[in-house]
Scaffold this active site. Structure first.
Site, PDB file in Angstrom:
ATOM      1  N   LYS A  40       0.821  -1.215  -0.040  1.00 40.19           N
ATOM      2  CA  LYS A  40       0.102   0.004   0.066  1.00 40.19           C
ATOM      3  C   LYS A  40       0.828   1.229  -0.007  1.00 40.19           C
ATOM      4  CE  LYS A  40      -0.781  -0.115   4.710  1.00 40.19           C
ATOM      5  NZ  LYS A  40      -1.555  -0.045   6.101  1.00 40.19           N
ATOM      6  N   GLY A  44      10.032  -1.685  -0.519  1.00 39.97           N
ATOM      7  CA  GLY A  44      11.290  -1.735   0.456  1.00 39.97           C
ATOM      8  C   GLY A  44      10.769  -1.548   1.796  1.00 39.97           C
ATOM      9  N   GLY A  45       9.420  -1.105   2.086  1.00 34.78           N
ATOM     10  CA  GLY A  45       8.964  -1.157   3.337  1.00 34.78           C
ATOM     11  C   GLY A  45       9.586  -0.122   4.419  1.00 34.78           C
ATOM     12  N   GLY A 185      16.375   1.958  23.684  1.00 34.49           N
ATOM     13  CA  GLY A 185      16.660   0.822  22.712  1.00 34.49           C
ATOM     14  C   GLY A 185      17.285   1.258  21.602  1.00 34.49           C
ATOM     15  N   GLU A 206      15.198   6.306  29.944  1.00 32.41           N
ATOM     16  CA  GLU A 206      14.982   4.864  29.893  1.00 32.41           C
ATOM     17  C   GLU A 206      14.426   4.396  31.238  1.00 32.41           C
ATOM     18  OE1 GLU A 206      15.386   2.259  27.417  1.00 32.41           O
ATOM     19  OE2 GLU A 206      14.873   1.175  29.235  1.00 32.41           O
ATOM     20  N   THR A 271      10.292   6.230  21.280  1.00 30.82           N
ATOM     21  CA  THR A 271      10.841   4.722  20.658  1.00 30.82           C
ATOM     22  C   THR A 271      10.990   3.672  21.522  1.00 30.82           C
ATOM     23  OG1 THR A 271      13.147   5.141  20.957  1.00 30.82           O
ATOM     24  CG2 THR A 271      12.370   5.997  18.771  1.00 30.82           C
ATOM     25  N   GLY A 273       9.253   0.789  20.962  1.00 30.17           N
ATOM     26  CA  GLY A 273       8.984  -0.664  20.468  1.00 30.17           C
ATOM     27  C   GLY A 273       8.065  -0.290  19.196  1.00 30.17           C
ATOM     28  N   ASP A 315       8.414  -8.741  10.683  1.00 31.14           N
ATOM     29  CA  ASP A 315       7.757  -8.224  12.124  1.00 31.14           C
ATOM     30  C   ASP A 315       6.509  -8.690  12.608  1.00 31.14           C
ATOM     31  OD1 ASP A 315      10.236  -6.782  11.928  1.00 31.14           O
ATOM     32  OD2 ASP A 315       9.245  -5.068  12.028  1.00 31.14           O
ATOM     33  N   HIS A 447      46.826  -8.410   6.931  1.00 30.06           N
ATOM     34  CA  HIS A 447      47.254  -7.425   7.918  1.00 30.06           C
ATOM     35  C   HIS A 447      47.568  -6.061   7.226  1.00 30.06           C
ATOM     36  CE1 HIS A 447      49.654  -5.681  11.150  1.00 30.06           C
ATOM     37  NE2 HIS A 447      50.420  -5.221  10.576  1.00 30.06           N
TER      38      HIS A 447
HETATM   39  C1  LIG Z   1      14.333   3.799  12.473  1.00 29.80           C
HETATM   40  C2  LIG Z   1      14.358   2.399  12.093  1.00 29.80           C
HETATM   41  C3  LIG Z   1      15.629   1.571  12.194  1.00 29.80           C
HETATM   42  C4  LIG Z   1      15.879   0.455  11.922  1.00 29.80           C
HETATM   43  N1  LIG Z   1      17.113  -0.034  11.851  1.00 29.80           N
HETATM   44  C5  LIG Z   1      17.267  -1.413  11.447  1.00 29.80           C
HETATM   45  C6  LIG Z   1      18.760  -1.919  11.160  1.00 29.80           C
HETATM   46  O1  LIG Z   1      19.660  -1.318  11.451  1.00 29.80           O
HETATM   47  N2  LIG Z   1      18.840  -3.382  10.980  1.00 29.80           N
HETATM   48  C7  LIG Z   1      17.801  -4.072  10.881  1.00 29.80           C
HETATM   49  O2  LIG Z   1      17.846  -5.238  10.899  1.00 29.80           O
HETATM   50  N3  LIG Z   1      16.373  -3.493  11.085  1.00 29.80           N
HETATM   51  C8  LIG Z   1      16.325  -2.265  11.483  1.00 29.80           C
HETATM   52  N4  LIG Z   1      15.036  -1.788  11.541  1.00 29.80           N
HETATM   53  C9  LIG Z   1      13.930  -2.692  11.563  1.00 29.80           C
HETATM   54  C10 LIG Z   1      13.438  -3.063  10.284  1.00 29.80           C
HETATM   55  O3  LIG Z   1      13.153  -2.171   9.405  1.00 29.80           O
HETATM   56  C11 LIG Z   1      12.119  -3.838  10.258  1.00 29.80           C
HETATM   57  O4  LIG Z   1      12.307  -5.187  11.058  1.00 29.80           O
HETATM   58  C12 LIG Z   1      11.798  -4.413   8.859  1.00 29.80           C
HETATM   59  O5  LIG Z   1      11.535  -3.547   8.052  1.00 29.80           O
HETATM   60  C13 LIG Z   1      10.642  -5.583   8.782  1.00 29.80           C
HETATM   61  O6  LIG Z   1      10.511  -5.845   7.540  1.00 29.80           O
HETATM   62  P1  LIG Z   1       9.034  -6.530   7.155  1.00 29.80           P
HETATM   63  O7  LIG Z   1       9.356  -6.994   5.670  1.00 29.80           O
HETATM   64  O8  LIG Z   1       8.578  -7.420   8.239  1.00 29.80           O
HETATM   65  O9  LIG Z   1       8.102  -5.384   7.313  1.00 29.80           O
HETATM   66  P2  LIG Z   1       8.022  -3.857   6.663  1.00 29.80           P
HETATM   67  O10 LIG Z   1       9.432  -3.269   6.387  1.00 29.80           O
HETATM   68  O11 LIG Z   1       7.474  -3.007   8.019  1.00 29.80           O
HETATM   69  O12 LIG Z   1       7.252  -3.797   5.475  1.00 29.80           O
HETATM   70  C14 LIG Z   1       5.923  -4.187   5.583  1.00 29.80           C
HETATM   71  C15 LIG Z   1       5.272  -3.547   4.329  1.00 29.80           C
HETATM   72  O13 LIG Z   1       3.816  -4.064   4.241  1.00 29.80           O
HETATM   73  C16 LIG Z   1       2.969  -3.078   3.730  1.00 29.80           C
HETATM   74  N5  LIG Z   1       1.740  -3.226   3.927  1.00 29.80           N
HETATM   75  C17 LIG Z   1       1.352  -3.155   5.499  1.00 29.80           C
HETATM   76  N6  LIG Z   1      -0.145  -3.720   5.463  1.00 29.80           N
HETATM   77  C18 LIG Z   1      -0.488  -3.853   4.207  1.00 29.80           C
HETATM   78  C19 LIG Z   1      -1.601  -4.147   3.514  1.00 29.80           C
HETATM   79  N7  LIG Z   1      -2.769  -4.221   4.254  1.00 29.80           N
HETATM   80  N8  LIG Z   1      -1.632  -4.240   1.997  1.00 29.80           N
HETATM   81  C20 LIG Z   1      -0.485  -3.702   1.369  1.00 29.80           C
HETATM   82  N9  LIG Z   1       0.620  -3.593   1.960  1.00 29.80           N
HETATM   83  C21 LIG Z   1       0.755  -3.493   3.301  1.00 29.80           C
HETATM   84  C22 LIG Z   1       3.716  -1.671   4.272  1.00 29.80           C
HETATM   85  O14 LIG Z   1       3.208  -0.410   3.475  1.00 29.80           O
HETATM   86  C23 LIG Z   1       5.217  -2.174   4.191  1.00 29.80           C
HETATM   87  O15 LIG Z   1       5.560  -1.707   3.249  1.00 29.80           O
HETATM   88  C24 LIG Z   1      14.740  -0.336  11.998  1.00 29.80           C
HETATM   89  C25 LIG Z   1      13.409   0.199  12.000  1.00 29.80           C
HETATM   90  C26 LIG Z   1      13.454   1.534  12.096  1.00 29.80           C
HETATM   91  C27 LIG Z   1      11.955   1.860  12.625  1.00 29.80           C
END
Ligand SMILES: Cc1cc2nc3c(=O)[nH]c(=O)nc-3n(C[C@H](O)[C@H](O)[C@H](O)COP(=O)(O)OP(=O)(O)OC[C@H]3O[C@@H](n4cnc5c(N)ncnc54)[C@H](O)[C@@H]3O)c2cc1C
Length: 471
Positions: A40, A44-45, A185, A206, A271, A273, A315, A447
């Protein structure tokens, strides 16, 4: 193009194009499935648009700024070092654009169909995807749900105005003079330290007794020492109670040691969680998917939910909310759908924090290994004993390896220091391959490199390090 309201048939529907979903879609397509991925929002989420990538781009910029200010240690004088944060944001946005464009190209190149819209289940075999123009209905043989998570919003601190989630904190138009961060965190620590390096007066509140509480104290103490150097106030064992904001600032009341105190800043970043996106319109309740009491989808070791042809990854399932975990689960689910015997094994999932210094961990800590009943030997090799880290002027930190007494089997590792995020990969591989201390110690490391610290840590645990005196 949709004709009437007929369902379009696909093999695998992937919902969500974050690092879980897009990786799953590519792997499923590589295995010959006809795949549709829907999102939606942007490809890249959270990771590429509001998480890992933009935060690391800003953190890299903050490091550059700090390095320029402190170049005198190398005999280089840089005068009048300034930040043009508009340009910094442009750099970050450019990085995001490149990365999301890359995902689009990869999906296309793998013949994955992409549809921009919000997905809702109609039943166990069909879903409808809505956007402003159309709402096609798809019939799928298998589905991978990867809808990710969103920041938890606390009642006393509703997002809006001067109260920010991580998403808004990554998009500020200027460096704030001051910022309060509730939650120490990894996201709070990374973003708080990033703004502090750019010159903001940062206060972290914290509830636990230290920031980055999931890491060993000897690691986090190096981070907190550095944080305090740039003037960050870290208030631990504190409970943030309320916030009041006006158009210029926000004041947070918190209690610590039985006393109520307050602090005022330009912005408050909360932040504490993230919450899985398993509620709302998606319709998981409609199809009767089993979930736990915290809203995570229950899955087996292949990511299969209570409805056998529907999988869930990233997630929205329990465990570390990290991009590489989501991608890993995505590959396993795609392979399981194709009939492969893939299963998840989280033994070697690393956790990395991009603070200064960086922290990383893989496998067991010493305490965890003992709890699991292992007889353990462990040791820390200091960065100060390594020529590369000293020549980079970053001699602080250590590599700790935890191994089994007797066999020398590597059970875990923790690193704090420069490039800890990259160095942990070797030890993850070691655990994955069932390597021993001797295997790592006998691997010739170039090295002068930071990688030699890993080799010397293995030698240290075996009792014969070269560049420190064995005790
Ligand atoms: C500030 C920040 C820093 C981070 N840094 C790191 C890091 O350094 N290293 C690391 O490993 N992780 C990091 N993370 C966590 C990481 O971003 C998430 O764990 C990861 O993006 C999860 O991937 P995902 O594919 O489960 O979901 P997401 O990346 O959350 O993607 C889910 C997608 O689903 C879509 N969606 C949701 N509902 C619907 C629907 N009903 N219909 C269509 N589309 C939908 C959303 O639009 C979204 O694009 C960070 C997070 C944040 C907020």
């Amino acid at each position: 193009m949709v004709v009437g309201d007929a369902s379009l048939d696909i093999d695998t529907l992937v919902i969500g194009a974050g690092p879980g979903g897009y990786v799953a879609a590519i792997r499923a397509a590589q295995l010959g499935q006809k795949v549709l991925i829907v999102d939606k929002s942007e490809l890249g989420g959270v990771c590429l648009n509001r998480g890992c990538i933009p935060s690391k781009a800003l953190i890299a910029a903050a490091h550059q700024f700090e390095a320029a200010k402190h170049a005198d240690a190398f005999g280089i004088s840089v005068e009048n070092v300034k930040v043009d944060f508009t340009k910094t944001q442009e750099f970050k946005n450019g990085v995001v654009k490149k990365m999301t464009g890359g995902v689009s190209g990869l999906l296309k190149g793998n013949k994955v169909e992409v549809f921009n819209g919000e997905c809702m289940f109609i039943n166990e075999n069909e879903a409808r995807v809505f956007n402003d123009h159309e709402s096609p209905r798809y019939r799928f043989k298998n589905c991978i749900i990867a809808t990710g998570s969103r920041p938890i919003e606390l009642k006393p601190f509703p997002f809006g105005g001067r109260i920010l989630s991580s998403t808004e904190a990554l998009n500020l138009p200027e460096v704030p003079k001051s910022m309060i961060v509730i939650g120490g965190g990894y996201i709070g620590a990374e973003l708080g330290q990033m703004y502090s390096k750019f010159g903001s007066k940062v206060t972290i509140i914290e509830g636990l007794d230290s920031v980055l509480a999931g890491f060993d104290k000897d690691m986090t103490s190096l981070v907190t020492k550095n944080m305090k150097k740039t003037g960050i106030d870290i208030i631990t064992g504190a409970k943030a109670e309320s916030a009041e904001q006006n158009d210029k600032e926000v004041t947070v009341k918190y209690s610590v040691n039985g006393e109520t105190k307050e602090v005022t800043a330009d912005y408050l970043l909360v932040t504490v969680g993230r919450r899985p996106n398993t509620d709302g319109e998606l319709g998981l309740d409609l199809i009767g998917l089993d979930m736990d009491e915290r809203g995570f989808v229950k899955v087996d070791h292949q990511g299969r939910t209570s409805i056998p042809h529907i999988f869930a990854i990233g997630d929205i399932v329990s465990g570390l909310a990290l991009a590489h975990k989501a991608s890993y689960e995505g590959k396993v689910a795609a392979e399981a759908i194709s009939g492969m015997p893939s299963v998840v094994d989280y033994k070697c999932i690393p956790a990395v924090v991009f603070t200064d210094p960086e922290c990383s961990s893989v496998g067991y800590t010493e305490a965890q290994a003992k709890e699991k009943g292992h007889k353990v030997k462990a040791g820390k090799f200091p960065y100060a004993g390594n020529g590369r880290s000293v020549s980079l002027n970053h001699p602080e930190g250590f590599v700790k390896i935890v191994a089994e007494e007797g066999t020398g089997l590597i059970l875990g590792a923790q690193i704090v220091g420069l490039e800890a995020s990259n160095l942990i990969a070797e030890l993850g591989l070691a655990i994955e391959m069932g390597a021993t201390l001797e295997d790592v110690a006998l691997t010739i490391h170039a090295h002068p490199t930071l990688g030699e610290i890993v080799m010397e840590a293995a030698e240290l645990v075996m009792g014969h390090p070269i560049h420190i005196i064995a005790r």
